[in-house]
Enzyme design. Structure first.
Site, PDB file in Angstrom:
ATOM      1  N   GLU A   1       0.867  -1.172  -0.022  1.00  0.00           N
ATOM      2  CA  GLU A   1       0.007   0.020   0.005  1.00  0.00           C
ATOM      3  C   GLU A   1       0.685   1.188  -0.045  1.00  0.00           C
ATOM      4  O   GLU A   1       1.861   1.287   0.726  1.00  0.00           O
ATOM      5  CB  GLU A   1      -0.832   0.030   1.332  1.00  0.00           C
ATOM      6  CG  GLU A   1      -1.736   1.181   1.322  1.00  0.00           C
ATOM      7  CD  GLU A   1      -2.373   1.661   0.183  1.00  0.00           C
ATOM      8  OE1 GLU A   1      -3.336   0.921  -0.588  1.00  0.00           O
ATOM      9  OE2 GLU A   1      -2.297   2.685  -0.275  1.00  0.00           O
TER      10      GLU A   1
ATOM     11  N   CYS B   1     -16.200   6.711   0.615  1.00  0.00           N
ATOM     12  CA  CYS B   1     -17.410   6.509   1.437  1.00  0.00           C
ATOM     13  C   CYS B   1     -17.715   6.986   2.775  1.00  0.00           C
ATOM     14  O   CYS B   1     -18.498   7.728   3.259  1.00  0.00           O
ATOM     15  CB  CYS B   1     -17.763   5.068   1.345  1.00  0.00           C
ATOM     16  SG  CYS B   1     -17.006   4.079  -0.107  1.00  0.00           S
TER      17      CYS B   1
ATOM     18  N   TYR C   1     -22.380  11.177  -8.969  1.00  0.00           N
ATOM     19  CA  TYR C   1     -22.912  11.195  -7.557  1.00  0.00           C
ATOM     20  C   TYR C   1     -21.940  11.921  -6.697  1.00  0.00           C
ATOM     21  O   TYR C   1     -22.493  12.451  -5.637  1.00  0.00           O
ATOM     22  CB  TYR C   1     -23.062   9.717  -7.158  1.00  0.00           C
ATOM     23  CG  TYR C   1     -21.949   8.924  -6.953  1.00  0.00           C
ATOM     24  CD1 TYR C   1     -21.494   8.936  -5.548  1.00  0.00           C
ATOM     25  CD2 TYR C   1     -21.178   8.095  -7.862  1.00  0.00           C
ATOM     26  CE1 TYR C   1     -20.353   8.204  -5.303  1.00  0.00           C
ATOM     27  CE2 TYR C   1     -19.892   7.625  -7.670  1.00  0.00           C
ATOM     28  CZ  TYR C   1     -19.469   7.447  -6.155  1.00  0.00           C
ATOM     29  OH  TYR C   1     -18.502   6.381  -5.875  1.00  0.00           O
TER      30      TYR C   1
ATOM     31  N   GLU D   1     -43.755   2.294   3.407  1.00  0.00           N
ATOM     32  CA  GLU D   1     -45.033   1.517   3.123  1.00  0.00           C
ATOM     33  C   GLU D   1     -45.498   1.892   1.850  1.00  0.00           C
ATOM     34  O   GLU D   1     -46.137   1.129   1.111  1.00  0.00           O
ATOM     35  CB  GLU D   1     -46.019   1.664   4.206  1.00  0.00           C
ATOM     36  CG  GLU D   1     -46.509   3.099   4.367  1.00  0.00           C
ATOM     37  CD  GLU D   1     -47.420   3.152   5.561  1.00  0.00           C
ATOM     38  OE1 GLU D   1     -48.487   2.385   5.640  1.00  0.00           O
ATOM     39  OE2 GLU D   1     -47.268   4.094   6.392  1.00  0.00           O
TER      40      GLU D   1
ATOM     41  N   CYS E   1     -12.247   4.190   0.025  1.00  0.00           N
ATOM     42  CA  CYS E   1     -13.408   4.016   0.630  1.00  0.00           C
ATOM     43  C   CYS E   1     -13.324   4.572   2.118  1.00  0.00           C
ATOM     44  O   CYS E   1     -13.828   5.369   2.412  1.00  0.00           O
ATOM     45  CB  CYS E   1     -13.949   2.549   0.687  1.00  0.00           C
ATOM     46  SG  CYS E   1     -15.613   2.312   1.872  1.00  0.00           S
TER      47      CYS E   1
ATOM     48  N   GLU F   1     -23.211  14.931  -4.075  1.00  0.00           N
ATOM     49  CA  GLU F   1     -23.044  14.474  -2.862  1.00  0.00           C
ATOM     50  C   GLU F   1     -22.515  15.843  -2.288  1.00  0.00           C
ATOM     51  O   GLU F   1     -22.726  16.304  -1.076  1.00  0.00           O
ATOM     52  CB  GLU F   1     -22.211  13.528  -2.330  1.00  0.00           C
ATOM     53  CG  GLU F   1     -23.192  12.051  -2.750  1.00  0.00           C
ATOM     54  CD  GLU F   1     -22.307  10.783  -2.512  1.00  0.00           C
ATOM     55  OE1 GLU F   1     -23.040   9.731  -2.554  1.00  0.00           O
ATOM     56  OE2 GLU F   1     -21.192  10.583  -2.479  1.00  0.00           O
TER      57      GLU F   1
ATOM     58  N   HIS G   1     -46.344   0.564   9.261  1.00  0.00           N
ATOM     59  CA  HIS G   1     -47.087   1.914   9.642  1.00  0.00           C
ATOM     60  C   HIS G   1     -46.598   2.578  10.704  1.00  0.00           C
ATOM     61  O   HIS G   1     -46.424   1.771  11.638  1.00  0.00           O
ATOM     62  CB  HIS G   1     -48.647   1.884   9.381  1.00  0.00           C
ATOM     63  CG  HIS G   1     -49.306   2.952   9.246  1.00  0.00           C
ATOM     64  ND1 HIS G   1     -49.182   3.811   8.394  1.00  0.00           N
ATOM     65  CD2 HIS G   1     -49.995   3.602  10.238  1.00  0.00           C
ATOM     66  CE1 HIS G   1     -49.818   4.732   8.513  1.00  0.00           C
ATOM     67  NE2 HIS G   1     -50.653   4.835   9.685  1.00  0.00           N
TER      68      HIS G   1
ATOM     69  N   LYS H   1     -16.815  10.963   3.522  1.00  0.00           N
ATOM     70  CA  LYS H   1     -18.034  11.591   2.840  1.00  0.00           C
ATOM     71  C   LYS H   1     -19.357  11.271   3.609  1.00  0.00           C
ATOM     72  O   LYS H   1     -19.996  12.247   4.117  1.00  0.00           O
ATOM     73  CB  LYS H   1     -18.099  10.867   1.540  1.00  0.00           C
ATOM     74  CG  LYS H   1     -19.405  11.544   0.821  1.00  0.00           C
ATOM     75  CD  LYS H   1     -20.133  10.559  -0.148  1.00  0.00           C
ATOM     76  CE  LYS H   1     -20.460   9.382   0.382  1.00  0.00           C
ATOM     77  NZ  LYS H   1     -20.835   8.502  -0.794  1.00  0.00           N
TER      78      LYS H   1
HETATM   79  C1  LIG Z   1     -15.636  10.841  -3.071  1.00  0.00           C
HETATM   80  C2  LIG Z   1     -15.838   9.161  -2.980  1.00  0.00           C
HETATM   81  C3  LIG Z   1     -16.961   8.693  -2.432  1.00  0.00           C
HETATM   82  C4  LIG Z   1     -17.305   7.406  -2.573  1.00  0.00           C
HETATM   83  N1  LIG Z   1     -18.602   6.811  -1.945  1.00  0.00           N
HETATM   84  C5  LIG Z   1     -19.080   5.637  -2.001  1.00  0.00           C
HETATM   85  C6  LIG Z   1     -20.083   5.214  -1.483  1.00  0.00           C
HETATM   86  O1  LIG Z   1     -20.912   5.995  -0.835  1.00  0.00           O
HETATM   87  N2  LIG Z   1     -20.280   4.079  -1.585  1.00  0.00           N
HETATM   88  C7  LIG Z   1     -19.659   3.018  -2.418  1.00  0.00           C
HETATM   89  O2  LIG Z   1     -19.825   1.699  -2.202  1.00  0.00           O
HETATM   90  N3  LIG Z   1     -18.515   3.459  -3.031  1.00  0.00           N
HETATM   91  C8  LIG Z   1     -18.220   4.601  -2.748  1.00  0.00           C
HETATM   92  N4  LIG Z   1     -17.082   5.215  -3.459  1.00  0.00           N
HETATM   93  C9  LIG Z   1     -16.152   4.344  -4.302  1.00  0.00           C
HETATM   94  C10 LIG Z   1     -15.366   3.377  -3.429  1.00  0.00           C
HETATM   95  O3  LIG Z   1     -14.664   4.218  -2.607  1.00  0.00           O
HETATM   96  C11 LIG Z   1     -14.413   2.582  -4.413  1.00  0.00           C
HETATM   97  O4  LIG Z   1     -15.431   1.820  -5.193  1.00  0.00           O
HETATM   98  C12 LIG Z   1     -13.708   1.325  -3.867  1.00  0.00           C
HETATM   99  O5  LIG Z   1     -12.894   2.080  -2.643  1.00  0.00           O
HETATM  100  C13 LIG Z   1     -12.881   0.652  -4.694  1.00  0.00           C
HETATM  101  O6  LIG Z   1     -12.076  -0.281  -4.023  1.00  0.00           O
HETATM  102  P1  LIG Z   1     -10.645  -0.742  -4.646  1.00  0.00           P
HETATM  103  O7  LIG Z   1     -10.097  -1.693  -3.806  1.00  0.00           O
HETATM  104  O8  LIG Z   1     -10.952  -1.121  -5.986  1.00  0.00           O
HETATM  105  O9  LIG Z   1      -9.607   0.468  -4.616  1.00  0.00           O
HETATM  106  P2  LIG Z   1      -9.029   1.397  -3.565  1.00  0.00           P
HETATM  107  O10 LIG Z   1     -10.146   1.329  -2.432  1.00  0.00           O
HETATM  108  O11 LIG Z   1      -9.300   2.886  -4.432  1.00  0.00           O
HETATM  109  O12 LIG Z   1      -7.972   1.209  -3.015  1.00  0.00           O
HETATM  110  C14 LIG Z   1      -6.936   0.889  -4.010  1.00  0.00           C
HETATM  111  C15 LIG Z   1      -5.593   1.104  -3.181  1.00  0.00           C
HETATM  112  O13 LIG Z   1      -4.380   0.919  -3.918  1.00  0.00           O
HETATM  113  C16 LIG Z   1      -3.461   1.841  -3.639  1.00  0.00           C
HETATM  114  N5  LIG Z   1      -2.245   1.837  -4.545  1.00  0.00           N
HETATM  115  C17 LIG Z   1      -2.466   2.133  -5.893  1.00  0.00           C
HETATM  116  N6  LIG Z   1      -1.492   1.790  -6.666  1.00  0.00           N
HETATM  117  C18 LIG Z   1      -0.630   1.295  -5.687  1.00  0.00           C
HETATM  118  C19 LIG Z   1       0.773   0.683  -6.055  1.00  0.00           C
HETATM  119  N7  LIG Z   1       1.166   0.786  -7.182  1.00  0.00           N
HETATM  120  N8  LIG Z   1       1.560   0.276  -4.989  1.00  0.00           N
HETATM  121  C20 LIG Z   1       0.944   0.255  -3.494  1.00  0.00           C
HETATM  122  N9  LIG Z   1      -0.440   0.640  -3.474  1.00  0.00           N
HETATM  123  C21 LIG Z   1      -1.122   1.103  -4.603  1.00  0.00           C
HETATM  124  C22 LIG Z   1      -4.118   3.230  -3.241  1.00  0.00           C
HETATM  125  O14 LIG Z   1      -3.343   3.777  -2.454  1.00  0.00           O
HETATM  126  C23 LIG Z   1      -5.198   2.622  -2.667  1.00  0.00           C
HETATM  127  O15 LIG Z   1      -5.191   2.537  -1.110  1.00  0.00           O
HETATM  128  C24 LIG Z   1     -16.652   6.589  -3.299  1.00  0.00           C
HETATM  129  C25 LIG Z   1     -15.610   6.977  -3.976  1.00  0.00           C
HETATM  130  C26 LIG Z   1     -15.144   8.394  -3.743  1.00  0.00           C
HETATM  131  C27 LIG Z   1     -13.881   9.064  -4.427  1.00  0.00           C
END
Ligand SMILES: Cc1cc2nc3c(=O)[nH]c(=O)nc-3n(C[C@H](O)[C@H](O)[C@H](O)COP(=O)(O)OP(=O)(O)OC[C@H]3O[C@@H](n4cnc5c(N)ncnc54)[C@H](O)[C@@H]3O)c2cc1C
Length: 459
Positions: free
Chosen positions: A34, A47, A178, A441, A42, A182, A436, A50
Site C-alpha cells: 500500500e 465513502c 454522484y 410502506e 473508501c 453529494e 406503518h 464522505k
Molecule cells: C468521494 C468518493 C465517495 C465514494 N462513496 C462511495 C459510497 O458511498 N459507496 C460506495 O460503495 N462506494 C463509494 N465510493 C467508491 C469506492 O470508494 C470505491 O469503489 C472502492 O474504494 C474501490 O475499491 P478498490 O479496492 O478497487 O480501490 P481503492 O479503495 O481505491 O484502493 C486502492 C488502493 O491501492 C493503493 N495503490 C494504488 N497503486 C498502488 C501501487 N502501485 N502500490 C501500492 N499501493 C497502491 C491506493 O493507495 C489505494 O489505497 C466513493 C469514492 C469516492 C472517491
C-alpha cells in the site's frame, strides 16, 4: 520454482484487503503493498469520510424541522476544525482495524508503492527490493480525473475536499455525477454558497429520469445553484477568489473550485505491459468473469477494472477471486441488480433498471409512482417531497427497477434489492403487508399504474 509469496496484492483498499485476508486464511503466504494508507479510497478519502460529512451537514435541515416540533434552537454554530479533527481520528481508527485484520490473517504488509517488473516479480519502490510471487492481484483502484482547462491547478478534487483548512464560503462544483451532487449537498448544508456546473442536460446521467429531475429540484430548493448544458472553460486566480469562466459567457467567483468530473483506473506506471496485462478501451484492466487478466497468473479486482465502481462490489470481487484461486471453487460475482445509494440531500436509493432501460429491454412496462411530503416535514411546512417509483416488466409482471429519492432511501433500497434480486412479481410485492407509519410502506401500497400526462391519450 519457489516464489517468495503465493500471492502478492498491489493495493490495500476494499478489494485488495478482502482478497488478501481470505487468501491468507487458507494458509497461503500473502503480502499486500500500500503506497498511501491502508483502507484505500473508501475508508480514507471516499465513502466513510464522505458519510461523516453528510451527517455533519444534515443538522442544519434537522434544526429547521425541529422548530416545527416546538424546539427553539438558539445560536447553533458549526466548527469545521472540530469536525475535521473528529473525522480524522475515526478514519485513523478504522485504518488501524484494517491493518490489524490483515496481520491477524497472517498477511505481510508492505508500506510502499509496488510495480510489476514481470509476471512474477514486483519491485518495491524506495526500498531497493524485489519480491517474487506465484500469483499477483492488482487492486489499485481509481483516481479523480482533472479536466485539462487553463487554471485547473487551482481547483481541488474530492481528495482535497476532506482536508480543507476551513469551510469554503463559496464553492463551484464541476460535474454532475454522484460525487458532485453529494459534495454540493454537504457544502450547502454546512452553509457554503454552492454552484454546480454540469455540461450535460441534467445531473446524474444513467439514473432514472424521474430521479434526476426530482433531485435537481430538491437541490435547488435547498439553495444550490445548478447550471446545466454548459462547459467550464477556464479558471483565473484573482484577489477576489477563483473566477470560473463558463461557455455561456457567465463568470462565477468562488473561494474554491472542485472537480468532480469522474474517475479513471489507476494503472499509470504500474508496469502492466511488462507482465502481459492488457487494458480495455476504457483504460481499465481487462478481466474475465473470474477477474483474471490477460496474464495467466495475474488477477484484478475493484475500480481498476471499471466494472461497477462501488466498495461492496470490490469486496465481493476480491472474495470471489480468493474463493476461485485459493479454495479451488470457481466463483464469479454477479454484477446484475447491484443496489446503490447517492448520499445527496435528500438521498437516493436505486436498484435494477431505469424506466428507459426497462422499456428498451422489456418493451412494455408498468410504472407505479408516488410523490408525497415526508411526514416529518408536515409541521415545519417544508416543501421537500419524496419520490418512489417501481418499474415492472408488463409481460412477466416482474419488478425490475426500484427508485427512491427521500429520507432513508439508502436504508430502504438495501431491502428492496433482495426482492429485485429474487425476481419477485408485482403481485408478490403487493402481498407484503405495510409497516406503518413509514415512508417505505408506500412501496407496497402503490396500486394504480402511473401514466405520464403527456402519454395519457395513448397509454
Ligand atoms: C468521494 C468518493 C465517495 C465514494 N462513496 C462511495 C459510497 O458511498 N459507496 C460506495 O460503495 N462506494 C463509494 N465510493 C467508491 C469506492 O470508494 C470505491 O469503489 C472502492 O474504494 C474501490 O475499491 P478498490 O479496492 O478497487 O480501490 P481503492 O479503495 O481505491 O484502493 C486502492 C488502493 O491501492 C493503493 N495503490 C494504488 N497503486 C498502488 C501501487 N502501485 N502500490 C501500492 N499501493 C497502491 C491506493 O493507495 C489505494 O489505497 C466513493 C469514492 C469516492 C472517491
Amino acid at each position: 520454482m519457489a516464489y517468495d509469496y503465493d500471492l502478492f496484492v498491489i493495493g490495500a483498499g476494499s478489494g485488495g484487503v478482502r482478497a488478501a485476508r481470505l487468501a491468507a486464511m487458507t494458509g497461503a503466504k500473502v503480502a499486500v503493498a500500500e503506497e498511501h494508507r491502508v483502507g484505500g479510497t473508501c475508508v480514507i478519502r471516499g465513502c466513510v469520510p464522505k458519510k461523516f460529512m453528510v451527517y455533519a451537514s444534515e443538522f442544519s435541515s434537522h434544526f429547521k424541522t425541529a422548530q416545527g416540533f416546538g424546539w427553539t434552537i438558539d445560536g447553533a454554530t458549526f466548527d469545521w476544525k472540530t469536525f475535521i479533527t473528529a473525522k480524522d481520528i475515526e478514519i485513523a481508527r478504522l485504518s488501524g482495524i484494517y491493518v490489524t485484520n490483515l496481520q491477524k490473517a497472517g498477511a505481510d504488509l508492505v508500506h510502499a508503492r509496488a510495480v510489476l517488473k514481470d509476471a512474477h516479480t514486483v519491485e518495491i519502490l524506495g526500498k531497493d527490493q524485489t519480491v517474487s510471487a506465484d500469483k499477483i492481484l492488482i487492486a489499485t483502484g481509481g483516481r479523480p480525473v482533472r479536466p485539462d482547462v487553463p487554471g485547473a491547478e487551482h481547483a481541488i478534487t474530492s481528495e482535497e475536499a476532506f482536508h480543507l483548512e476551513s469551510l469554503p464560503k463559496s464553492i463551484l462544483i464541476v460535474g454532475g455525477g454522484y460525487i458532485a451532487v453529494e459534495f454540493a449537498g454537504i457544502f450547502a448544508g454546512l452553509g457554503s454558497e454552492v454552484t454546480l456546473l454540469y455540461r450535460g442536460p441534467n445531473i446524474l446521467r444513467g439514473f432514472d429520469e424521474d430521479v434526476r429531475v426530482h433531485l435537481a429540484a430538491e437541490m435547488e430548493r435547498r439553495g444550490i445553484k445548478i447550471v446545466l448544458a454548459c462547459e467550464h472553460t477556464r479558471i483565473e486566480k484573482t484577489d477576489a477568489g477563483l473566477v470560473s469562466h463558463f461557455s455561456n459567457g457567465i463568470e462565477v467567483t468562488t473561494e474554491h473550485v472542485m472537480f468532480a468530473t469522474g474517475r479513471e483506473p489507476y494503472v499509470k506506471g504500474l508496469g502492466l505491459e511488462t507482465a502481459g496485462v492488457e487494458l480495455n478501451d476504457r483504460g481499465a484492466v481487462k478481466v474475465d468473469a473470474f477477474s483474471k487478466t490477460t496474464a495467466d497468473n495475474i488477477w484484478a479486482v475493484g475500480d481498476v477494472t471499471d466494472r461497477i465502481n462501488l466498495t461492496p462490489v470490490a469486496i465481493r470481487e476480491g472474495a470471489a477471486f480468493a474463493e476461485t484461486v485459493f479454495r479451488d471453487n470457481p466463483t464469479s460475482f454477479d454484477h446484475e441488480h447491484v443496489a446503490t445509494a447517492v448520499f445527496s440531500q435528500p438521498p437516493i436509493g436505486t436498484v435494477g433498471l431505469t424506466e428507459a432501460e426497462a422499456r428498451h429491454k422489456h418493451g412494455k412496462v408498468d410504472i407505479y409512482r408516488a410523490i408525497f411530503r415526508p411526514m416529518k416535514m408536515t409541521f415545519y411546512g417544508g416543501e421537500e417531497r419524496c419520490l418512489m417509483k417501481l418499474v415492472v416488466a408488463a409481460d412477466s409482471q416482474q419488478v425490475v427497477g426500484v427508485h427512491m429519492v427521500g429520507p432513508d432511501s439508502p436504508e430502504i433500497i438495501q431491502m428492496a434489492a433482495i426482492a429485485v434480486k429474487m425476481g419477485v412479481t408485482k403481485a408478490q410485492w403487493d402481498q407484503t403487508c405495510a409497516v406503518h407509519p413509514t415512508a417505505a410502506e408506500e412501496f407496497v401500497t402503490m396500486r394504480e399504474k402511473y401514466v405520464p400526462p403527456e402519454l395519457g391519450a395513448v397509454a
